[in-house]
Write a protein that holds these residues in place. Structure first.
Motif, PDB file in Angstrom:
ATOM      1  N   ILE B 112      27.672  33.118  44.044  1.00  9.26           N
ATOM      2  CA  ILE B 112      28.451  34.351  43.918  1.00  9.26           C
ATOM      3  C   ILE B 112      29.711  34.306  44.795  1.00  9.26           C
ATOM      4  CG2 ILE B 112      27.020  35.491  45.667  1.00  9.26           C
ATOM      5  CD1 ILE B 112      27.561  38.126  44.146  1.00  9.26           C
ATOM      6  N   GLY B 113      30.815  34.661  44.198  1.00  7.90           N
ATOM      7  CA  GLY B 113      32.065  34.715  44.945  1.00  7.90           C
ATOM      8  C   GLY B 113      32.866  33.434  44.920  1.00  7.90           C
ATOM      9  N   GLN B 114      32.227  32.325  44.513  1.00  2.45           N
ATOM     10  CA  GLN B 114      32.903  31.033  44.605  1.00  2.45           C
ATOM     11  C   GLN B 114      33.390  30.506  43.258  1.00  2.45           C
ATOM     12  OE1 GLN B 114      33.358  29.400  47.458  1.00  2.45           O
ATOM     13  NE2 GLN B 114      32.041  30.522  48.853  1.00  2.45           N
ATOM     14  N   THR B 227      40.240  49.196  39.615  1.00  2.00           N
ATOM     15  CA  THR B 227      41.503  49.935  39.636  1.00  2.00           C
ATOM     16  C   THR B 227      42.052  49.955  38.209  1.00  2.00           C
ATOM     17  OG1 THR B 227      42.778  47.950  40.098  1.00  2.00           O
ATOM     18  CG2 THR B 227      41.952  49.190  41.992  1.00  2.00           C
ATOM     19  N   PRO B 276      35.879  40.825  39.779  1.00  2.68           N
ATOM     20  CA  PRO B 276      36.783  40.612  40.913  1.00  2.68           C
ATOM     21  C   PRO B 276      36.849  39.168  41.369  1.00  2.68           C
ATOM     22  CG  PRO B 276      34.764  41.700  41.631  1.00  2.68           C
ATOM     23  CD  PRO B 276      34.739  41.674  40.135  1.00  2.68           C
ATOM     24  N   VAL B 277      35.733  38.436  41.215  1.00  5.45           N
ATOM     25  CA  VAL B 277      35.700  37.071  41.732  1.00  5.45           C
ATOM     26  C   VAL B 277      36.747  36.207  41.032  1.00  5.45           C
ATOM     27  CG1 VAL B 277      34.277  35.016  41.988  1.00  5.45           C
ATOM     28  CG2 VAL B 277      33.268  37.274  42.310  1.00  5.45           C
ATOM     29  N   ALA B 279      39.267  37.398  38.858  1.00  6.56           N
ATOM     30  CA  ALA B 279      40.522  38.040  38.468  1.00  6.56           C
ATOM     31  C   ALA B 279      41.525  37.965  39.607  1.00  6.56           C
ATOM     32  CB  ALA B 279      40.263  39.496  38.099  1.00  6.56           C
ATOM     33  N   SER B 280      42.752  38.226  39.274  1.00 11.90           N
ATOM     34  CA  SER B 280      43.779  38.328  40.303  1.00 11.90           C
ATOM     35  C   SER B 280      43.453  39.532  41.181  1.00 11.90           C
ATOM     36  CB  SER B 280      45.134  38.510  39.628  1.00 11.90           C
ATOM     37  OG  SER B 280      46.125  38.656  40.616  1.00 11.90           O
ATOM     38  N   SER B 281      43.904  39.494  42.431  1.00 14.05           N
ATOM     39  CA  SER B 281      43.472  40.537  43.351  1.00 14.05           C
ATOM     40  C   SER B 281      44.614  41.382  43.902  1.00 14.05           C
ATOM     41  CB  SER B 281      42.715  39.901  44.509  1.00 14.05           C
ATOM     42  OG  SER B 281      43.498  38.883  45.066  1.00 14.05           O
ATOM     43  N   THR B 282      45.841  41.025  43.621  1.00 14.51           N
ATOM     44  CA  THR B 282      46.941  41.853  44.106  1.00 14.51           C
ATOM     45  C   THR B 282      47.333  42.816  42.986  1.00 14.51           C
ATOM     46  OG1 THR B 282      48.620  40.357  43.269  1.00 14.51           O
ATOM     47  CG2 THR B 282      47.797  39.910  45.472  1.00 14.51           C
ATOM     48  N   PRO B 283      47.892  43.978  43.325  1.00 11.70           N
ATOM     49  CA  PRO B 283      48.227  44.940  42.262  1.00 11.70           C
ATOM     50  C   PRO B 283      49.152  44.363  41.190  1.00 11.70           C
ATOM     51  CG  PRO B 283      48.352  45.978  44.413  1.00 11.70           C
ATOM     52  CD  PRO B 283      48.105  44.529  44.665  1.00 11.70           C
ATOM     53  N   VAL B 321      44.919  32.317  38.226  1.00  8.83           N
ATOM     54  CA  VAL B 321      44.788  33.347  39.263  1.00  8.83           C
ATOM     55  C   VAL B 321      45.317  32.931  40.643  1.00  8.83           C
ATOM     56  CG1 VAL B 321      43.048  34.560  40.632  1.00  8.83           C
ATOM     57  CG2 VAL B 321      43.080  34.803  38.164  1.00  8.83           C
ATOM     58  N   ASP B 325      48.289  35.055  42.317  1.00  7.92           N
ATOM     59  CA  ASP B 325      48.068  35.743  43.597  1.00  7.92           C
ATOM     60  C   ASP B 325      49.080  35.296  44.646  1.00  7.92           C
ATOM     61  OD1 ASP B 325      46.049  37.180  42.591  1.00  7.92           O
ATOM     62  OD2 ASP B 325      44.436  36.228  43.718  1.00  7.92           O
ATOM     63  N   ASN B 326      49.340  33.992  44.655  1.00  4.37           N
ATOM     64  CA  ASN B 326      50.238  33.441  45.659  1.00  4.37           C
ATOM     65  C   ASN B 326      51.630  34.069  45.593  1.00  4.37           C
ATOM     66  OD1 ASN B 326      50.219  31.755  47.776  1.00  4.37           O
ATOM     67  ND2 ASN B 326      50.325  29.871  46.592  1.00  4.37           N
ATOM     68  N   GLN B 329      51.971  38.579  46.411  1.00  7.45           N
ATOM     69  CA  GLN B 329      51.454  39.236  47.610  1.00  7.45           C
ATOM     70  C   GLN B 329      52.231  40.522  47.872  1.00  7.45           C
ATOM     71  OE1 GLN B 329      48.810  38.486  49.745  1.00  7.45           O
ATOM     72  NE2 GLN B 329      48.321  37.257  47.944  1.00  7.45           N
TER      73      GLN B 329
END
Lengths: 545, 347
Positions: B112-114, B227, B276-277, B279-283, B321, B325-326, B329
């Protein structure tokens, strides 16, 4: 009272637990037999002790003088005798000992002659010097020496913000102070205004303290604006309160003074009032003692009172207590030693119990849910910083702006995997600091070494030039005046030196390593080749130099 | 050293997963009501296989059972895969799908998470590539079926194969499949849409299930479990590109409504792309990631070989992703606006 407020991103709403301790008035502690006054109670250089074992001291007498610019004085909390000047337990997360003056109280509590100041007539810079001697340091937690913050030179401070938000759960010392001593507190703010020469004064108080808001509004003159700010942790953080009240972001790596705003804790304003109008240095402060104790509440505590005595004053810890937190539960730290004293930075002591503070659930893997990022008041991506901190890739962690982290704990509070994120960030920060220290000391060593090499070369050259000059001179002298008598001593020394040099030269030439004698031609040839290569290398090295 | 904060919120992974599963329940109930009891069998099988494989892998990896099994992540993956697969498929199809999702896509990547890729979608993609015939035999809505299956019939079909009952009596092609084959044969749009499997928006029955997914998704938004960025961007990506294609060539490309209410779009928008693991994590990253996934879905539906494209679109965007994300930010408090974009570029 319709100031437009700004809302910073993130933040959390932990249970306040304020009512545990904010119901009763501030009580004063009974006089204790013994006080331990650390020399390091502020950011910067610790004070230098100016008393010795056996000295009799009076309440308010200076025990340690400010050492250097970022420093301030410390004073005796009561009259008595100095029985030790030695490292003692200090309220610090590391549990390390700190140099302290230990006073055995004589029970008389006699004070030095306090001299009130007519501050309105005083020039701000003279006022500041007095404040430095009075031992004032910010009581919001950072304990930065106040006299420095009261220096407006070159900063053009237009707004003064008084921080009465007290956003940390459990803590109520500022709340009670504002409720009970608002008029005095306002006098302290006026002194700050005088020193800074600023126009706007905003007093920010979270709306969970209606009594404090009312008391401050009643006491504040028209020049000051008492603003009710929404209860949202960490709304009392300096940068967050500044933003809430003004919409101005403190630039990264900078202070609010960079944008013309100075922020003080309300407790500091009150101490400033006592220091200037009463002439009494900082020898006490209000401290909340709460949690798993008999009678939680607030005490006016002399600086140097052991924390164990504070717990005793609150009726003692209840059965099943499981440790103590200094400060609030979001940013405080575990107390290592109950003998540690109250300092200017200690605003709260919480006695823990397993029901109030359950054991932390086990840490599970991060699922990148981003709850931490949404809770972060600094708009960071804590989970990214966590991945890199965990991998010890500190450069990468830093590129995610690790050093903008204010360690407020919101990320760890919301984390569904219960990851102690702030611990990871503290670890990374200290590792980076350590590396930078190592690097800078290595740099220093390199610079020193290079300078030494340069100096040796220069001295050699200078000597050679001096010799050449002297030789020329003596030659000229010899030429112009052949009859000039030579110094016989010098001649003799020179002869001896010359003889010694010749002997050495001869020895070098004659002495040969034994194992290179009578070699077969093949080996000899090899050696010759090596020697020639070495000579070539030496030559190139020399030209490089 | 474990320091502050000493007080924690009530958030935990296990509850988050349970709430997401709760949000799926309206869709599951609608499915059971409209398509028969087959969904219970596939949910049951997928859940069982998922727990068995997860436990086995935890055992092999020497990890503690209780905290990892009780995080409910394997169950959620199982449900999402079950809802993406045809019901009444042979039992081994579910077993293989779950094996690929849990063992290969999740645990072999570190648990999980990786994982880089959405486990349920990896399972789905592997099955549709390997067993296209089984993957296109969808159960017809009860209203159109010749034969009503009981729960026991469903078990019988799944475990014993289709020997006793003819598959033709309870299966039909999906609307996306039908549209694709018919449109290529130049069948007039009215004729295609006139077929009984088409409803008012998507496939008959399916459109109700999809609406229930939408309902569950709105609950996720309301409870702040996701979100708004990913669902909105994904649905906009699908609807926007479907509208453009439909305007250009209405003979070949169905209208946006049909696309929104058919296949895996709604499930994808709220439950799959939002994992979430992976997907992209920034808005801003979420908008790009999900918007692109929506557009890719439509490209695959419109021009690709498969009738639906949600799984491949999500997997393709999973690859992007870290890159997204990079470069997305968000600006950090107290930083200048321009700085934000290049924060992480330097290593």
């Amino acid at each position: 009272m319709t100031r437009k407020l700004f809302t910073f991103n993130g933040g959390v709403h932990p249970d306040g637990h304020k009512s545990a301790s904010n119901g009763a008035p501030i009580r004063s502690m009974p006089l204790l037999p013994r006080y331990v006054v650390p020399m390091r109670q502020h950011i910067g250089a610790p004070a230098r002790p100016i008393v010795a074992v056996g000295d009799a001291v009076l309440r308010g007498q200076m025990l340690g003088a400010a050492e250097g610019y970022v420093s301030t004085a410390v004073h005796a909390p009561t009259s008595g005798r100095v029985v030790a000047v030695e490292p003692c337990a200090a309220p610090h997360p590391s549990g390390l000992f700190d140099l302290a003056v230990v006073i055995e109280a004589d029970g008389l509590d006699q004070s030095v002659d306090f001299q009130p100041l007519d501050w309105r007539a005083l020039d701000p810079s003279a006022l500041r010097n007095r404040i430095r001697e009075m031992g004032l340091a910010g009581q919001g937690g950072a304990v930065f020496p106040s006299y420095i913050k009261l220096n407006p030179a070159g900063q053009n401070i237009h707004t003064l913000i008084l921080n009465g938000a007290e956003c940390e759960p459990w803590i109520t010392c500022d709340d009670r102070l504002m409720r009970e001593r608002a008029p005095e507190l306002v006098r302290g703010i006026e002194i700050m205004q005088h020193a800074l020469g600023c126009k706007t004064i905003l007093i920010g108080i979270e709306d969970n303290k209606p009594e404090a808001l009312a008391a401050m509004r009643a006491a504040a003159p028209a020049t000051m604006e008492v603003v009710s700010v929404p209860t949202l942790y960490p709304g009392g953080g300096g940068k967050q309160l500044t933003y809430t009240l003004t919409g101005v972001e403190t630039p990264t790596g900078g202070r609010s003074t960079d944008v013309g705003i100075q922020v003080f804790n309300v407790g500091t304003a009150y101490s400033l009032y006592r220091a200037v109008e009463l002439g009494e240095p900082v020898i006490s402060r209000v401290v909340t003692i709460t949690g798993h104790v008999q009678q939680p509440g607030n005490f006016e505590v002399r600086i140097g009172s052991p924390l164990s005595d504070l717990i005793a004053a609150a009726g003692g810890a209840l059965a099943g207590a499981s440790g103590e937190i200094v400060g609030g539960p979001m940013m405080g730290f575990d107390l290592m030693d109950l003998a540690a004293p109250v300092t200017k930075a200690v605003n709260c002591l919480i006695v823990k119990s397993p029901t109030l503070f359950p054991a932390k659930p086990i840490e599970l893997p991060c699922i990148r849910c981003g709850a931490c990022a949404r809770a972060c008041p600094a708009d960071l991506q804590p989970f990214e910083m966590y991945w890199y901190s965990r991998a010890k890739d500190f450069g990468r962690a830093q590129s995610y702006n690790l050093f903008d982290c204010i360690e407020c704990g919101c990320c760890a509070y919301v984390c569904p995997s219960h990851i102690p994120l702030v611990d990871y960030f503290r670890f990374s920060k200290s590792e980076i600091w350590e590396r930078e220290r190592e690097k800078s000391s290595a740099d220093q060593a390199r610079v020193r070494h290079e300078f030494k090499a340069f100096r040796l070369a220069r001295e050699k050259q200078e000597k050679a030039e001096k010799f050449a000059k002297a030789a020329e001179k003596s030659k000229a002298a010899a030429g112009s005046d052949a009859t000039a008598p030579l110094d016989p001593d010098a001649e003799k020394k020179k002869a001896i030196l010359q003889a010694a040099l010749e002997r050495a030269q001869k020895a070098r030439e004659t002495v040969e390593p034994r194992n290179t004698e009578n070699l077969p031609p093949r080996v000899q040839k090899e050696i010759d080749e090596i020697e020639s290569r070495r000579a070539a290398v030496d030559a190139t090295m020399e030209t490089k130099e | 050293m474990i320091g502050s904060p000493y007080t924690l919120g009530r958030n935990n992974t296990s509850t988050i997963m349970l709430k997401v599963m709760l949000a799926l329940i309206p869709g599951i109930l609608a499915h059971a009501w409209l398509f028969g009891p087959g969904i219970w069998v596939s949910l049951f099988l997928c859940s069982t296989f998922a727990i068995v494989f997860e436990a086995l892998l935890l055992l092999m990896r020497g990890l503690p059972m209780k905290p990892f099994l009780s995080d409910n992540s394997a169950l959620l993956t199982a449900w999402l895969l079950a809802l993406s697969l045809p019901t009444l498929a042979p039992w081994w199809l579910y077993a293989i799908g779950i094996f690929i999702a849990i063992v290969i896509a999740k645990q072999l990547y570190g648990g999980i998470g990786q994982n880089l890729f959405n486990p349920a979608m990896v399972g789905y993609a592997a099955l549709i590539v390997s067993f296209p015939v089984y993957m296109t035999q969808w159960v017809a809505p009860l209203a159109l079926a010749d034969h009503m299956l009981t729960l026991w019939d469903a078990f019988d079909v799944v475990f014993a194969g289709t020997s006793s009952i003819s598959a033709d009596s309870y299966t039909s092609a999906t609307v996306l499949d039908t549209w694709k084959t018919q449109a290529r044969l130049q069948t007039p749009v009215e004729t295609i849409l006139g077929q009984s499997i088409f409803g008012w928006a998507g496939g008959r029955g399916q459109e109700i299930v999809v609406s229930m997914y939408l309902l569950g998704g709105l609950y996720l938004l309301w409870d702040r479990l996701v979100t708004w960025h990913i669902p909105l961007a994904f649905l906009s990506g699908v609807a926007g590109s479907a509208a453009v294609l439909h305007l250009i060539d209405p003979m070949q490309h169905a209208d946006p409504l049909l696309h929104l209410f058919s296949g895996g779009v709604m499930l994808g928008a709220f439950f799959i792309a939002t994992d979430p693991v992976t997907a992209s994590s920034t808005p801003r990253g979420k908008l790009i990631y999900a918007g692109m996934a929506g557009i890719l879905t439509m490209i695959i539906r419109g021009f690709g070989g498969y009738p639906d494209g949600v799984a491949f679109a999500v997997l393709l965007m999973n690859i992007c992703v870290p890159f997204i994300d990079n470069y997305t930010q968000p600006r950090v408090f107290g930083h200048k606006r321009k700085q934000a974009e290049k924060v992480v570029g330097k290593t």
